[in-house]
Enzyme design. Structure first.
Site, mmCIF file in Angstrom:
data_model
loop_
_atom_site.group_PDB
_atom_site.id
_atom_site.type_symbol
_atom_site.label_atom_id
_atom_site.label_comp_id
_atom_site.label_asym_id
_atom_site.label_seq_id
_atom_site.Cartn_x
_atom_site.Cartn_y
_atom_site.Cartn_z
ATOM 1 N N ILE A 8 0.936 -1.000 -0.044
ATOM 2 C CA ILE A 8 0.173 0.187 0.013
ATOM 3 C C ILE A 8 0.847 1.254 -0.205
ATOM 4 C CG2 ILE A 8 -0.097 0.053 2.641
ATOM 5 C CD1 ILE A 8 -3.136 1.051 2.158
ATOM 6 N N ALA A 10 0.719 4.034 1.112
ATOM 7 C CA ALA A 10 0.881 4.806 2.370
ATOM 8 C C ALA A 10 1.889 4.237 3.473
ATOM 9 C CB ALA A 10 -0.426 5.021 2.917
ATOM 10 N N SER A 11 2.400 3.226 3.162
ATOM 11 C CA SER A 11 3.214 2.204 3.892
ATOM 12 C C SER A 11 4.721 3.099 3.877
ATOM 13 C CB SER A 11 3.233 1.059 3.646
ATOM 14 O OG SER A 11 4.224 0.244 4.319
ATOM 15 N N PRO A 12 5.441 3.271 4.820
ATOM 16 C CA PRO A 12 6.776 3.895 4.926
ATOM 17 C C PRO A 12 7.573 2.650 4.233
ATOM 18 C CG PRO A 12 5.633 4.851 6.836
ATOM 19 C CD PRO A 12 4.698 3.812 6.325
ATOM 20 N N ARG A 15 7.188 2.513 0.478
ATOM 21 C CA ARG A 15 7.601 3.684 0.094
ATOM 22 C C ARG A 15 9.309 3.674 -0.159
ATOM 23 N NH1 ARG A 15 4.030 7.678 2.994
ATOM 24 N NH2 ARG A 15 5.810 7.370 4.485
#
Length: 74
Positions: A8, A10-12, A15
């Site tokens: 996803i 939004a997951s650090p 990313r």
């Protein structure tokens, strides 16, 4: 064949993997795992990531997944 990246955005940790792949000039085939909808619990994902974690990478049959401070290689 492209590398599949499950996660996803939004997951650090996801990313971080995306940034590394960009730095290496790799374009992943991003496959969204909607954590809020429970996609991480579906059988097709748990076969790839037994601990239900993202990011999970699949490259030509080789699977690499994050496992809460250690890596799991299938």
């Amino acid at each position: 064949m492209a590398i599949d990246l499950y996660g996803i955005d939004a997951s650090p940790p996801v990313r971080t993997v995306m940034l590394l792949m960009t730095a290496l000039n790799l374009t992943p085939n991003f496959k969204m795992v909607d954590i809020l909808a429970g996609d991480q619990l579906k059988p097709e994902f748990t076969q790839l990531s037994p601990q239900h974690t993202v990011p999970t990478i699949v490259d030509n049959g080789f699977t690499l997944t994050e496992g809460n401070s250690h890596l799991i290689v299938n």
